[in-house]
Motif scaffolding. Structure first.
Motif, PDB file in Angstrom:
ATOM      1  N   GLY A   1      11.228 -10.746  -3.309  1.00  0.00           N
ATOM      2  CA  GLY A   1      11.993  -9.643  -2.741  1.00  0.00           C
ATOM      3  C   GLY A   1      11.159  -8.406  -2.513  1.00  0.00           C
ATOM      4  N   ASP A   2       9.838  -8.558  -2.625  1.00  0.00           N
ATOM      5  CA  ASP A   2       8.917  -7.460  -2.330  1.00  0.00           C
ATOM      6  C   ASP A   2       8.475  -7.518  -0.880  1.00  0.00           C
ATOM      7  OD1 ASP A   2       8.733  -6.223  -4.908  1.00  0.00           O
ATOM      8  OD2 ASP A   2       7.505  -7.918  -5.567  1.00  0.00           O
ATOM      9  N   ILE A   3       8.205  -6.339  -0.298  1.00  0.00           N
ATOM     10  CA  ILE A   3       7.708  -6.314   1.076  1.00  0.00           C
ATOM     11  C   ILE A   3       6.285  -6.864   1.108  1.00  0.00           C
ATOM     12  CG2 ILE A   3       9.203  -4.410   1.765  1.00  0.00           C
ATOM     13  CD1 ILE A   3       6.866  -2.514   1.446  1.00  0.00           C
ATOM     14  N   THR A   4       5.961  -7.523   2.192  1.00  0.00           N
ATOM     15  CA  THR A   4       4.665  -8.205   2.285  1.00  0.00           C
ATOM     16  C   THR A   4       3.571  -7.304   2.845  1.00  0.00           C
ATOM     17  OG1 THR A   4       5.274  -9.090   4.461  1.00  0.00           O
ATOM     18  CG2 THR A   4       5.702 -10.481   2.531  1.00  0.00           C
ATOM     19  N   ARG A   5       3.899  -6.062   3.211  1.00  0.00           N
ATOM     20  CA  ARG A   5       2.875  -5.145   3.713  1.00  0.00           C
ATOM     21  C   ARG A   5       2.856  -3.861   2.883  1.00  0.00           C
ATOM     22  NH1 ARG A   5       5.053  -0.919   5.370  1.00  0.00           N
ATOM     23  NH2 ARG A   5       7.121  -0.814   6.282  1.00  0.00           N
ATOM     24  N   PRO A   6       2.634  -3.974   1.589  1.00  0.00           N
ATOM     25  CA  PRO A   6       2.617  -2.764   0.768  1.00  0.00           C
ATOM     26  C   PRO A   6       1.493  -1.833   1.194  1.00  0.00           C
ATOM     27  CG  PRO A   6       1.665  -4.589  -0.438  1.00  0.00           C
ATOM     28  CD  PRO A   6       2.249  -5.158   0.814  1.00  0.00           C
ATOM     29  N   ASP A   7       1.792  -0.556   1.289  1.00  0.00           N
ATOM     30  CA  ASP A   7       0.759   0.382   1.686  1.00  0.00           C
ATOM     31  C   ASP A   7       1.074   1.749   1.099  1.00  0.00           C
ATOM     32  OD1 ASP A   7       1.956   0.568   5.152  1.00  0.00           O
ATOM     33  OD2 ASP A   7       3.021   0.703   3.257  1.00  0.00           O
ATOM     34  N   TYR A   8       0.062   2.316   0.463  1.00  0.00           N
ATOM     35  CA  TYR A   8       0.162   3.670  -0.068  1.00  0.00           C
ATOM     36  C   TYR A   8      -1.063   4.452   0.372  1.00  0.00           C
ATOM     37  CZ  TYR A   8       4.079   2.571  -3.152  1.00  0.00           C
ATOM     38  OH  TYR A   8       5.308   2.221  -3.648  1.00  0.00           O
ATOM     39  N   VAL A   9      -0.871   5.738   0.575  1.00  0.00           N
ATOM     40  CA  VAL A   9      -1.973   6.635   0.886  1.00  0.00           C
ATOM     41  C   VAL A   9      -1.890   7.822  -0.060  1.00  0.00           C
ATOM     42  CG1 VAL A   9      -2.106   5.962   3.317  1.00  0.00           C
ATOM     43  CG2 VAL A   9      -0.628   7.863   2.648  1.00  0.00           C
ATOM     44  N   VAL A  10      -2.949   8.606  -0.085  1.00  0.00           N
ATOM     45  CA  VAL A  10      -2.987   9.809  -0.915  1.00  0.00           C
ATOM     46  C   VAL A  10      -2.762  11.026  -0.013  1.00  0.00           C
ATOM     47  CG1 VAL A  10      -4.370  11.226  -2.474  1.00  0.00           C
ATOM     48  CG2 VAL A  10      -4.572   8.739  -2.546  1.00  0.00           C
ATOM     49  N   TYR A  11      -1.847  11.884  -0.443  1.00  0.00           N
ATOM     50  CA  TYR A  11      -1.564  13.130   0.259  1.00  0.00           C
ATOM     51  C   TYR A  11      -2.001  14.307  -0.594  1.00  0.00           C
ATOM     52  CZ  TYR A  11       1.723  10.518   3.272  1.00  0.00           C
ATOM     53  OH  TYR A  11       2.312   9.638   4.153  1.00  0.00           O
TER      54      TYR A  11
ATOM     55  N   GLY B   1       7.246   0.058  -1.840  1.00  0.00           N
ATOM     56  CA  GLY B   1       6.262  -0.732  -2.567  1.00  0.00           C
ATOM     57  C   GLY B   1       6.532  -0.735  -4.064  1.00  0.00           C
ATOM     58  N   ARG B   2       5.501  -1.107  -4.851  1.00  0.00           N
ATOM     59  CA  ARG B   2       5.620  -1.262  -6.293  1.00  0.00           C
ATOM     60  C   ARG B   2       4.636  -0.346  -7.020  1.00  0.00           C
ATOM     61  NH1 ARG B   2       6.195  -7.390  -7.979  1.00  0.00           N
ATOM     62  NH2 ARG B   2       4.362  -6.837  -9.204  1.00  0.00           N
ATOM     63  N   ASP B   3       4.922  -0.118  -8.311  1.00  0.00           N
ATOM     64  CA  ASP B   3       4.069   0.751  -9.102  1.00  0.00           C
ATOM     65  C   ASP B   3       2.649   0.217  -9.252  1.00  0.00           C
ATOM     66  OD1 ASP B   3       6.005   2.645  -9.521  1.00  0.00           O
ATOM     67  OD2 ASP B   3       6.672   1.821 -11.431  1.00  0.00           O
ATOM     68  N   ASP B   4       2.501  -1.105  -9.336  1.00  0.00           N
ATOM     69  CA  ASP B   4       1.145  -1.624  -9.484  1.00  0.00           C
ATOM     70  C   ASP B   4       0.320  -1.376  -8.219  1.00  0.00           C
ATOM     71  OD1 ASP B   4       2.761  -3.443  -8.140  1.00  0.00           O
ATOM     72  OD2 ASP B   4       1.931  -5.215  -9.125  1.00  0.00           O
ATOM     73  N   GLN B   5       0.976  -1.413  -7.067  1.00  0.00           N
ATOM     74  CA  GLN B   5       0.282  -1.118  -5.812  1.00  0.00           C
ATOM     75  C   GLN B   5      -0.049   0.370  -5.703  1.00  0.00           C
ATOM     76  OE1 GLN B   5       3.488  -2.551  -3.520  1.00  0.00           O
ATOM     77  NE2 GLN B   5       2.927  -4.713  -3.715  1.00  0.00           N
ATOM     78  N   GLN B   6       0.924   1.189  -6.066  1.00  0.00           N
ATOM     79  CA  GLN B   6       0.724   2.637  -6.000  1.00  0.00           C
ATOM     80  C   GLN B   6      -0.305   3.097  -7.032  1.00  0.00           C
ATOM     81  OE1 GLN B   6       3.506   6.660  -5.714  1.00  0.00           O
ATOM     82  NE2 GLN B   6       4.426   4.782  -6.449  1.00  0.00           N
ATOM     83  N   GLY B   7      -0.206   2.552  -8.245  1.00  0.00           N
ATOM     84  CA  GLY B   7      -1.145   2.917  -9.287  1.00  0.00           C
ATOM     85  C   GLY B   7      -2.571   2.509  -8.969  1.00  0.00           C
ATOM     86  N   LYS B   8      -2.711   1.382  -8.294  1.00  0.00           N
ATOM     87  CA  LYS B   8      -4.055   0.923  -7.910  1.00  0.00           C
ATOM     88  C   LYS B   8      -4.711   1.897  -6.941  1.00  0.00           C
ATOM     89  CE  LYS B   8      -6.468  -3.133  -6.059  1.00  0.00           C
ATOM     90  NZ  LYS B   8      -6.301  -4.517  -5.541  1.00  0.00           N
ATOM     91  N   VAL B   9      -3.931   2.392  -5.985  1.00  0.00           N
ATOM     92  CA  VAL B   9      -4.451   3.368  -5.018  1.00  0.00           C
ATOM     93  C   VAL B   9      -4.805   4.673  -5.720  1.00  0.00           C
ATOM     94  CG1 VAL B   9      -3.858   4.786  -3.012  1.00  0.00           C
ATOM     95  CG2 VAL B   9      -3.266   2.353  -3.049  1.00  0.00           C
ATOM     96  N   ALA B  10      -3.898   5.151  -6.584  1.00  0.00           N
ATOM     97  CA  ALA B  10      -4.135   6.408  -7.286  1.00  0.00           C
ATOM     98  C   ALA B  10      -5.353   6.321  -8.191  1.00  0.00           C
ATOM     99  CB  ALA B  10      -2.899   6.785  -8.106  1.00  0.00           C
TER     100      ALA B  10
END
Length: 377
Positions: free
Chosen positions: A348-358, A143-152
């Motif tokens: 060129g980005d994946i269409t199912r970005p997904d991040y979780v918190v561990y 995924g991308r930083d904007d997706q990861q940062g949004k989750v965090a």
């Protein structure tokens, strides 16, 4: 093990099942990674995954009877060396590349690959800029930083809304980009960080930073950067009596993080994709790695998936031309991989970005690990 590998290659069947039998000249595939330097642990993961994918494809007959031949380049996670490696791979006749790991390397290297007509699939470079420049040749399996940062940011804002949160980054395109995106998400959720600091990676003494964190009464430290500096910061926070929680991104994923941080790693939060080792379509591959004494954690399977993406494009187009492969990938066709189904948008980005918190937690065996400790679905 051969039987296990071949029987488990469900994710490769679409690539190899209908290929013409026969032999042909090898197709060169570049593997550009930081195999030396501070972040070699990540490079080793990706190389292990990519090498296994190439071996599995070749054992199953190659691509239309043509085996894949890896051409390895060590960029040491350094942008200048990354450009040099990119030029060497172009001179070697490579038309497709897996790599690099670091966004700071992938971004300038992609310009070289663009000029040379090479398609690039990074397993780990998350900086937004990598796919935002209109290049036809840039793809990721992550995924991308904007997706990861949004989750965090959303997670921290929900659970620590009334606490003092500091943001620290290592000034790299990855680390600073992730910290900025997390800061944006925090502010969108009504939380204003009390401190925003940049550090110099590679240093051993972060006591001055820890002192500033203590003076600000910080409860949570969000770190944008890699595991080495994060581990040192945690250890030195605990040594100076600061019990603030550390949170960070996927750069904290290597097991070496705990070795550096020590007991203070317990409780650290980290955003990362859902564990691909749990993907039903990856079980035979994971078992094969385990049989060799390898835990395909962190970015190992993302490296494997990057090879699968390129192999599928080759099989569908009957070509190894970089632009032809990229044009097919941009069509958004679903590709079954060890990290799950992947399809690409026009960037060129994946269409199912997904991040979780561990959460890194101490298990019954006394070891601190994040595996199985997902806090968000």
């Amino acid at each position: 093990m051969r039987r296990l590998l071949l029987s488990g290659l469900v994710v490769l069947s679409a690539v190899t099942g209908s290929l013409a039998q026969g032999t042909g000249a090898p197709v060169k595939i570049g593997i550009a990674l930081g195999l030396t330097g501070s972040y070699a642990a990540f490079g080793a993961q990706v190389r292990t995954g990519a090498a296994q994918a190439i071996e599995d494809i070749n054992k199953a007959g190659g691509i239309k009877g043509r085996p894949l031949e890896p051409v390895i380049g060590d960029d040491a996670s350094d942008p200048k060396q990354g450009v040099s490696v990119a030029n060497k791979l172009a001179s070697a006749g490579v038309t497709m590349v897996v790599g690099s790991f670091s966004s700071g390397v992938s971004i300038p290297a992609s310009d070289v690959y663009l000029d040379a007509g090479i398609v690039q699939v990074t397993p780990a470079s998350t900086n937004v800029k990598f796919t935002e420049r209109g290049h036809w040749n840039t793809f990721r399996t992550c995924g991308r930083d904007d997706q990861q940062g949004k989750v965090a940011g959303a997670y921290l804002a929900e659970r620590f809304k009334d606490k003092k949160i500091a943001l620290v980054h290592d000034k790299s395109p990855y680390g600073k980009g992730l910290a900025e995106e997390t800061q944006t998400a925090l502010k969108a959720n009504g939380v204003k960080p009390v401190l925003y600091e940049g550090i110099n990676p590679g240093e051993k003494d972060y006591s001055a930073l820890v002192s500033r964190l203590k003076s600000a009464g910080v409860d949570v430290v969000y770190y944008g950067g890699y595991h080495i500096e994060a581990g040192l910061i945690v250890r030195q926070m605990r040594d100076q009596g600061l019990n603030a929680l550390l949170a960070g991104g996927d750069g904290l994923a290597p097991k070496e993080f705990v070795q550096i941080a020590g007991p203070g790693a317990d409780g650290t939060l980290m955003t990362f994709a859902p564990d691909p080792r749990k993907n039903p379509g990856a079980q035979a591959i994971v078992a094969a790695f385990n049989a060799r004494g390898i835990d395909p954690d962190a970015y190992t399977l993302y490296g494997y998936a990057a090879v699968q993406v390129l192999a599928r494009a080759m099989a569908e187009t009957g070509s190894s031309d970089g632009k032809t492969l990229a044009d097919w990938l941009h069509q958004g066709k679903t590709i079954e991989t060890v990290v799950g189904p992947i399809a690409y948008d026009k960037k060129g980005d994946i269409t199912r970005p997904d991040y979780v918190v561990y959460a890194w937690k101490k298990g019954p065996d006394g070891k601190i690990d994040y595996a199985g400790n997902e806090l968000t679905p």
